[in-house]
Design a protein around this motif. Structure first.
Motif, short mmCIF file in Angstrom:
data_model
loop_
_atom_site.label_atom_id
_atom_site.label_comp_id
_atom_site.label_asym_id
_atom_site.label_seq_id
_atom_site.Cartn_x
_atom_site.Cartn_y
_atom_site.Cartn_z
N GLY A 1 5.57 -6.59 -47.85
CA GLY A 1 6.38 -7.71 -47.41
C GLY A 1 5.69 -9.03 -47.19
N HIS A 2 4.36 -9.08 -47.32
CA HIS A 2 3.65 -10.34 -47.10
C HIS A 2 3.42 -11.01 -48.46
CE1 HIS A 2 1.11 -13.43 -45.75
NE2 HIS A 2 0.25 -12.76 -45.00
N GLN A 3 4.23 -12.05 -48.76
CA GLN A 3 4.26 -12.61 -50.11
C GLN A 3 3.52 -13.94 -50.25
OE1 GLN A 3 5.49 -10.79 -52.58
NE2 GLN A 3 6.09 -9.19 -51.13
N SER A 4 2.87 -14.43 -49.21
CA SER A 4 2.31 -15.79 -49.28
C SER A 4 0.78 -15.83 -49.37
CB SER A 4 2.77 -16.60 -48.06
OG SER A 4 2.45 -15.93 -46.85
N LEU A 5 0.17 -14.72 -49.75
CA LEU A 5 -1.28 -14.66 -49.86
C LEU A 5 -1.77 -15.38 -51.12
CD1 LEU A 5 -1.49 -10.88 -49.00
CD2 LEU A 5 -2.35 -12.70 -47.53
N GLN A 6 -2.99 -15.89 -51.06
CA GLN A 6 -3.56 -16.59 -52.22
C GLN A 6 -4.97 -16.06 -52.48
OE1 GLN A 6 -3.82 -20.85 -51.74
NE2 GLN A 6 -4.98 -21.14 -53.63
N LEU A 7 -5.16 -15.47 -53.67
CA LEU A 7 -6.49 -15.00 -54.06
C LEU A 7 -7.32 -16.20 -54.52
CD1 LEU A 7 -7.98 -12.23 -54.35
CD2 LEU A 7 -7.44 -12.36 -56.79
N LEU A 8 -8.57 -16.25 -54.06
CA LEU A 8 -9.45 -17.38 -54.36
C LEU A 8 -10.64 -16.92 -55.19
CD1 LEU A 8 -9.59 -18.75 -50.68
CD2 LEU A 8 -8.05 -19.53 -52.51
N ASP A 9 -10.86 -17.53 -56.33
CA ASP A 9 -12.06 -17.22 -57.11
C ASP A 9 -13.24 -18.01 -56.54
OD1 ASP A 9 -11.79 -19.84 -58.04
OD2 ASP A 9 -11.06 -19.24 -60.02
N GLN A 10 -14.37 -17.95 -57.21
CA GLN A 10 -15.58 -18.56 -56.66
C GLN A 10 -15.44 -20.08 -56.50
OE1 GLN A 10 -19.18 -17.37 -58.67
NE2 GLN A 10 -20.39 -17.71 -56.83
N ASP A 11 -14.72 -20.71 -57.40
CA ASP A 11 -14.47 -22.15 -57.26
C ASP A 11 -13.39 -22.39 -56.21
OD1 ASP A 11 -16.35 -22.91 -59.17
OD2 ASP A 11 -14.91 -22.68 -60.82
N GLY A 12 -12.39 -21.54 -56.21
CA GLY A 12 -11.27 -21.74 -55.28
C GLY A 12 -11.67 -21.65 -53.82
N ILE A 13 -12.60 -20.76 -53.49
CA ILE A 13 -12.97 -20.60 -52.09
C ILE A 13 -13.75 -21.81 -51.57
CG2 ILE A 13 -15.19 -19.40 -52.40
CD1 ILE A 13 -14.23 -17.51 -50.10
N LYS A 14 -14.35 -22.57 -52.49
CA LYS A 14 -15.09 -23.76 -52.04
C LYS A 14 -14.16 -24.86 -51.55
CE LYS A 14 -19.23 -22.86 -54.75
NZ LYS A 14 -20.11 -23.27 -55.86
N ALA A 15 -12.88 -24.75 -51.87
CA ALA A 15 -11.91 -25.69 -51.30
C ALA A 15 -11.65 -25.39 -49.83
CB ALA A 15 -10.60 -25.62 -52.08
N PHE A 16 -12.07 -24.19 -49.37
CA PHE A 16 -11.87 -23.78 -47.99
C PHE A 16 -13.16 -23.75 -47.19
CE2 PHE A 16 -8.16 -22.24 -50.16
CZ PHE A 16 -7.14 -22.27 -49.23
N ILE A 17 -14.28 -23.41 -47.87
CA ILE A 17 -15.56 -23.21 -47.17
C ILE A 17 -16.67 -23.95 -47.90
CG2 ILE A 17 -17.18 -21.51 -46.24
CD1 ILE A 17 -14.97 -19.38 -46.65
N GLY A 18 -17.41 -24.78 -47.19
CA GLY A 18 -18.50 -25.52 -47.80
C GLY A 18 -19.79 -24.74 -47.85
N SER A 19 -19.77 -23.60 -48.56
CA SER A 19 -20.92 -22.72 -48.65
C SER A 19 -20.96 -22.07 -50.02
CB SER A 19 -20.85 -21.65 -47.56
OG SER A 19 -21.89 -20.69 -47.69
N ASP A 20 -22.17 -21.73 -50.46
CA ASP A 20 -22.35 -21.05 -51.75
C ASP A 20 -22.48 -19.53 -51.58
OD1 ASP A 20 -22.32 -23.44 -53.22
OD2 ASP A 20 -24.45 -23.78 -52.80
N ARG A 21 -22.23 -19.01 -50.38
CA ARG A 21 -22.47 -17.58 -50.12
C ARG A 21 -21.47 -16.66 -50.80
NH1 ARG A 21 -23.41 -15.41 -44.16
NH2 ARG A 21 -23.74 -13.55 -45.44
N TYR A 22 -20.29 -17.16 -51.13
CA TYR A 22 -19.18 -16.25 -51.43
C TYR A 22 -18.77 -16.27 -52.90
CZ TYR A 22 -19.10 -16.85 -46.39
OH TYR A 22 -19.47 -16.93 -45.08
#
Length: 428
Positions: free
Chosen positions: A150-171
């Motif tokens: 029932g949780h339909q609003s999740l967003q999968l983030l690739d390596q470039d996508g996660i950098k829009a959320f976190i200013g780190s190269d760890r992930y």
């Protein structure tokens, strides 16, 4: 008597309500007595006073003294064990019923904040961050699992996508949950405590319960000889209650986690760290978690000490973790460092039940206490009003004592943690 104080944390320093509640003395009678004024106890009390019940809450220290006032402040959905694990180990029916409650805690928190106008720096959104390909594949499965429930609003983030959320190269990637979020947890519990009091509930601090006299009614005795007689009792002290319910103590173990808060950061630096102001937790077994506070500090936590041992120097544990994620923070000052205990169960599921016909307990959220404790407070309130449908689901979960009993459960679990930590580092 010296009145107890909160841990020297950023949360205590920025608490909206610093008033001391009275110490309980004498004798009193009520419908429900609650031991513990953390998220579970206060959430239960609020659920009950909203229904017109007379409630007395006895807190051995201060409101939110334990994990409720010291945690990372992250609203994370579901349970420590996710729906697939629950279904596999407890059966399809319990899995289905637990799935129906997996996102209820975050909904309840937001409803309470709005209803009672609680100022606790609520911000929306959390990110699960994958440190390796294995973890990223597990996040893909989590997305599929949650969407199926029932949780339909999740967003999968690739390596470039996660950098829009976190200013780190760890992930290598991540998963964004807009229904997650973060808050100042001590102000959240204090705001709900004020709502309890506004509706006639009584909350006492520095009023440690030393004995439960089982029976109908049930009686509790405080350290200074005060007595409360109640139709029903709720034990909600989690990692900070010992000896009151020996029947369940062997099935849980206190653990400690460490948190720091930096000095307030320039807006430009805040936006470099967390451009969308979400909270983050990585996917390691011994995970790191972090977020920005309402006044722009980085709150960073992680690590686990088994058996609730306090580390000598919290900064020496957490600052290297922070700098591994954000090397450019090397010159940032740390203003606060603190530790707090949470309660771990062997199955990593909440330990909920009833002793006799009128003593209820809920504890052992295993690191997911912000959402789970609020949910269980509402569920306990329902059960105490006669509706046990959701309570019975949790009470049916089997729990087991830690191998080795009290003597060996700490080293046994620490060895297990070291094993899984090594797997995290190897990405296997």
């Amino acid at each position: 008597m010296t009145f107890p104080t909160h841990a020297n944390s950023y949360y205590a320093a920025s608490a909206n309500d610093k008033a001391e509640r009275p110490v309980f003395s004498g004798a009193a009678v009520c419908d429900v007595c609650i031991i513990g004024a953390g998220f579970t106890g206060i959430s239960t009390a609020l659920s009950l006073v909203e229904q017109g019940k007379s409630v007395i809450v006895l807190e051995g220290s201060r409101i939110g003294f334990g994990a409720s006032g010291r945690n990372g402040g992250q609203i994370v959905n579901s349970f420590n064990r996710d729906i697939d694990y629950i279904t596999k180990h407890y059966g399809a029916e319990i899995g289905r019923k637990m799935a129906a409650m997996a996102f209820s805690g975050s909904e309840l928190i937001r409803r309470r904040i709005e209803q009672y106008n609680i100022d606790c720096d609520l911000k929306n959104g959390n990110v699960f961050a994958a440190c390796n390909t294995k973890q990223f594949n597990e996040l893909k499965e989590k997305k599929r699992l949650w969407e199926a429930n029932g949780h339909q609003s999740l967003q999968l983030l690739d390596q470039d996508g996660i950098k829009a959320f976190i200013g780190s190269d760890r992930y290598v990637g991540g998963l964004f949950d807009p229904l997650g979020g973060h808050i100042q947890p001590l102000n959240l519990v204090l705001g709900q405590a004020q709502a309890v009091e506004a509706q006639g509930g009584k909350i006492y601090e520095a009023s440690k319960v030393v004995r439960i006299e089982h029976g109908t009614p049930v009686k509790v005795v405080t350290e200074n000889g005060g007595t409360v007689t109640a139709e029903k009792l709720v034990v909600a002290g989690n990692a900070y209650v010992f000896g009151l319910l020996p029947e369940v103590e062997s099935q849980a173990m206190p653990c400690g986690t460490q948190v720091i808060a930096t000095e307030p950061l320039a807006l430009e630096l805040q936006q470099k760290l967390l451009p969308k102001d979400t909270c983050v937790e990585d996917c390691n077994y011994l995970l790191d978690y972090y977020r920005l506070s309402g006044d722009g500090r980085l709150i960073y936590g992680g690590g686990t000490t088994y058996g609730a041992r306090d580390p000598g120097k919290i900064e020496s544990i957490i600052v290297p973790k922070m700098l591994k994620t954000f090397p450019f923070l090397k010159d940032v000052k740390v203003d606060y460092a603190w530790t707090g205990n949470f309660l771990l169960t062997l199955m990593r599921m909440p330990q909920v039940g009833k002793i006799g016909n009128n003593v209820y307990y809920s504890q052992g959220y295993s690191g997911h206490g912000v959402t789970n404790a609020h949910l269980m407070g509402e569920i306990l309130g329902e059960a105490l009003m006669g509706n046990t449908e959701r309570f019975d689901v949790f009470a049916a979960l089997r729990h087991f004592p830690f191998p080795g009993g009290r003597l060996f459960r700490v080293p046994y679990t620490a060895v297990g943690a070291a094993y899984y930590s090594m797997r995290d580092k190897l990405g296997i």
